[in-house]
Design a protein around this motif. Sequence first.
Motif, mmCIF file in Angstrom:
data_model
loop_
_atom_site.group_PDB
_atom_site.id
_atom_site.type_symbol
_atom_site.label_atom_id
_atom_site.label_comp_id
_atom_site.label_asym_id
_atom_site.label_seq_id
_atom_site.Cartn_x
_atom_site.Cartn_y
_atom_site.Cartn_z
ATOM 1 N N GLU A 48 0.822 -1.208 0.000
ATOM 2 C CA GLU A 48 0.000 0.000 0.000
ATOM 3 C C GLU A 48 0.855 1.256 0.000
ATOM 4 O OE1 GLU A 48 -2.231 -1.261 3.504
ATOM 5 O OE2 GLU A 48 -4.049 -0.978 2.324
ATOM 6 N N ARG A 49 1.974 1.231 0.713
ATOM 7 C CA ARG A 49 2.850 2.397 0.747
ATOM 8 C C ARG A 49 3.408 2.698 -0.649
ATOM 9 N NH1 ARG A 49 4.645 3.910 5.890
ATOM 10 N NH2 ARG A 49 4.010 2.512 7.568
ATOM 11 N N ILE A 50 3.868 1.621 -1.326
ATOM 12 C CA ILE A 50 4.463 1.820 -2.651
ATOM 13 C C ILE A 50 3.405 2.251 -3.657
ATOM 14 C CG2 ILE A 50 5.653 0.645 -4.539
ATOM 15 C CD1 ILE A 50 7.013 -1.097 -2.472
ATOM 16 N N VAL A 79 -3.892 -4.358 -7.381
ATOM 17 C CA VAL A 79 -3.681 -3.292 -6.401
ATOM 18 C C VAL A 79 -4.970 -2.522 -6.146
ATOM 19 C CG1 VAL A 79 -2.363 -1.183 -5.933
ATOM 20 C CG2 VAL A 79 -1.262 -3.116 -7.064
ATOM 21 N N TRP A 80 -5.750 -2.277 -7.193
ATOM 22 C CA TRP A 80 -7.025 -1.577 -7.012
ATOM 23 C C TRP A 80 -7.994 -2.399 -6.163
ATOM 24 C CZ3 TRP A 80 -7.558 3.319 -7.650
ATOM 25 C CH2 TRP A 80 -6.794 4.005 -8.589
ATOM 26 N N GLN A 81 -8.031 -3.716 -6.361
ATOM 27 C CA GLN A 81 -8.888 -4.575 -5.531
ATOM 28 C C GLN A 81 -8.462 -4.533 -4.078
ATOM 29 O OE1 GLN A 81 -8.803 -8.448 -7.292
ATOM 30 N NE2 GLN A 81 -9.826 -7.800 -9.201
ATOM 31 N N LEU A 82 -7.133 -4.560 -3.820
ATOM 32 C CA LEU A 82 -6.650 -4.476 -2.447
ATOM 33 C C LEU A 82 -7.013 -3.145 -1.812
ATOM 34 C CD1 LEU A 82 -5.005 -5.708 -0.143
ATOM 35 C CD2 LEU A 82 -2.942 -4.750 -1.200
ATOM 36 N N LYS A 98 -10.275 -0.313 2.164
ATOM 37 C CA LYS A 98 -11.146 0.832 2.451
ATOM 38 C C LYS A 98 -12.426 0.385 3.142
ATOM 39 C CE LYS A 98 -11.428 3.863 -0.766
ATOM 40 N NZ LYS A 98 -11.833 4.528 -2.026
ATOM 41 N N GLU A 99 -13.000 -0.723 2.677
ATOM 42 C CA GLU A 99 -14.216 -1.244 3.309
ATOM 43 C C GLU A 99 -13.938 -1.734 4.734
ATOM 44 O OE1 GLU A 99 -16.196 -2.878 -0.869
ATOM 45 O OE2 GLU A 99 -15.651 -4.248 0.767
#
Length: 509
Positions: A84-86, A99-102, A107-108
Motif C-alpha cells: 500500500e505504501r508503494i 492493487v485496485w482490488q486491495l 477501504k471497506e
Amino acid sequence: MLSSLQLKQAVFARHKLARLGAALREGCHASPRPHASGRPRCFGTNSEGSGEDGSNYKSAVPGTPQLPLKRPLFGRRRHLSPLERISQLVPEESLTSEVWQLREATKEDYSEGPESAQTGKRPSDALPGQIYTPEEVDVSKENKQSQLRVQEMDSVSVGDSVISADIGPPAESSECCQDGAICLPGERPLSYGELVLAEHRRNKRAEFRKMFLLEEGGKLHSTWGWVAHSAIAERPSGSTLRTSMGTPLLLRRPSLEEFTLYMRRGPAISYPKVSPKDCTAMLQMMDVTEGDCVLESGSGSGSMTLFLSRAVGSKGRVLSVEVRDDHHRRASLNYKRWRTSWSQRRGEDWPDNVQFVKADLQTAGPLLKGWGFHSIALDMVAPHLVLPVVVPHLHPGAVCTVYLANVTQVVDLLEGIRCSRVPLVYERIIEVQYRDWLLAPSIRKNGSFNSRRAPKEKGLEEEDEEDDPNEEASGPGGRAFGSVPYVARPHPEQTSHTAFLVKLRKILK
C-alpha cells in the motif's frame, strides 16, 4: 508492472518517511525557528499543540479564530502494508487491477472498524490516506453548502422560467486553419468551391482586383504573378499571400455588392443592369420586407434579383421576367453560382425563392394570373408599355420603382402614365450619387510623418523652428495621438451617373 526506476523511488521515499516518523514519535525537532508571536513552532503529538516548556496553548494571538486541527499523523492511524505504501507513491495509471482490488478491500475494512464511528469520517473530496476529525468534516460540509448557495444565486428566476447568469457565447467547435491559427466560433476557412476576391493595393488605390472560383489544382494568374489555389485553401478569409513575383495579395470572401460588380454579365455597359448603389435605394423605395412577393421585369445579369432574394427571405417569392434569352441564362447562372458559394462559406443554403421566366411582359397576362405583388421593379427601355399589364396585380398603396438611364425615358414614362390612365402617381425622381473621399496622414519625402504646428502668440519673436532632419520615419505608435496632420480631398476616381430612379405609387381613384 512497475519499472525498476519507480521501485527505487518508492523504496527511497519509504525510508525517508520512516526516518521522519521516528523523529516525530520521539518529539525531536531541529533548531525550532521563532514564530511571529515570539513562541517557537513545535511539532508535538498533542492535538492542541505544545509549547517549548510543555504547556499547552491554542493561539499565539488572543482573539484569533481557531481552525480545526488534523489528528496526529502517526498517532492512531492504521499501519499500511509495504504494497500500500508503494502504490500510493506511484502514478495511478500504472497500477494493476490487483492493487485496485486491495485498495477497495482495505477501504471497506477500515470504514467498518471500531474507529470509524469516531474518527473514520472524511469528506467526499478528501485525499486517499487522510483522516479528518469530526470538526473538519463539519467545516467541509459547510463549505459545500455555501458553494451550492452561490450556484443557486447565479441563476435568476423570472416567473416559471429560470435565466442563468452564466450565459456565454454558443459552444461551437473551432476549426484550425492552414497557418495554425484557430478560427473564431462560426468562422470557416476558405475551401474549394467558393468564390474568393484577390486584391492588391498600392498608394491607397486598388491596382488589381479579381474574383475567381477556388478549385483544386488551379492557379490565380495576373500581371503581378501567380498563386496556387492549394496555398489559398484552408486559410482564413482576409489572409495575405505573396505571388511568384513577391507581390502581396489580400484574399477574402466577396460581399454581395462586390459579387454583382465582378460577376459575369451580359449587358455591355460599365455597370451591371442595376448598380449596387441603386439597388439599395430601390429596396428602400419599395420597402421590401421578409415574406413579400415581388415582380422584377428585366433580369439582366441578376444583380437586382439577388438583392431582392435576400430581402424577401425564405418566406417570400421573386418572379423575374426577362425577354432576352442570353440575359435570362446569365441571370440564372449567376444566381446559382452565388447560392453554391454561399453554402460553402456559411454551411447553410441560400433561400431558393426566385423563379426565372423568359417571356415578354406585354403579353404575359396569363403568366401573372393569380399573382399579387407587394412591390414591382422595372428595368426596361419602355416601361410605360407594360404598366397596364402589371399594375392590376399590384397591391393598393404599394410602390412600383422604375430604373431608367436617360431623362428622356423619364419623360416618356410620365407621358405614358397620363395617356393610359393607370392608377399611379409619381412621388420622387432621384439620382443616387456617391462621392468617395481620400484621407491619409501627411508624409514627408523621406517617409516620416509631418508634425502639427501650434499657433504663435503676438508679441513673441518669430523663430523658424525647423524639424529635426535626423528624425526617422516612425510607425503608427511613434507619434502621440493628434500630433500628425491628415490630408483630406475628394478621391480622383468617382462613380459617374448610372440611372434615374422613379418612384410610383398605386392609388384608388
